[in-house]
Write an enzyme that holds these catalytic residues in place. Structure first.
Site: not given
Length: 153
Positions: A13, A61, A89, A95, A106, A116, A119
């Protein structure tokens, strides 16, 4: 059991790009033994992101998420390997970074859910949908890794 050709979509991100974390995130997947089959840097449009995050439309959001994800460049990637969707994951962590264990991406590099840093597809059907949304078939590179025999039996 999953096969070694399973693929997942990972997107670094804008906050991670701005913070210079691309290499550190990329390295986690390489060191684990996963094979990169596609990667590109782009500034995603709001319409592209609205389709990507379509299951979140209606959430409070949603507009902030689309705005944030379109605020700067992202790194879109496809990784391949045994059980890669589930394992990626776990490598990413929760998350909400505050619920992520140290040692996860993370857990090591982020603090807030809204920033965070990465993705990852949450299921095989999501991975397939996201890969086809972000990449054309000819952008996926079929190749044999010289290290595959050292990673897989």
């Amino acid at each position: 059991m999953s096969n070694t050709k399973e693929r997942t979509f990972i997107c670094i991100k804008p906050d991670a790009v701005q913070r210079g974390l691309i290499g550190k995130i990329f390295e986690r997947f390489e060191q684990r033994g996963y094979k990169l089959v596609a990667m590109k840097m782009l500034k995603a449009t709001k319409s592209h992101l609205e389709i990507h995050y379509q299951e979140l439309q209606g959430k409070p959001f949603f507009n902030d998420l689309v705005g944030y994800m379109s605020s700067g460049p992202v790194i879109a990637m496809v990784w391949e390997g045994l059980d890669v969707v589930k394992q990626a994951r776990q490598m990413l962590g929760a998350t909400n970074p505050l619920n992520s264990m140290p040692g996860t991406i993370r857990g090591d590099f982020s603090i807030q859910t809204g920033r965070n840093i990465v993705h990852g597809s949450d299921s095989l059907p999501s991975a397939e949908r996201e890969i086809t949304h972000w990449f054309k078939p000819e952008e996926l590179c079929e190749w044999s890794s010289a290290t595959a025999t050292w990673v897989y039996e």
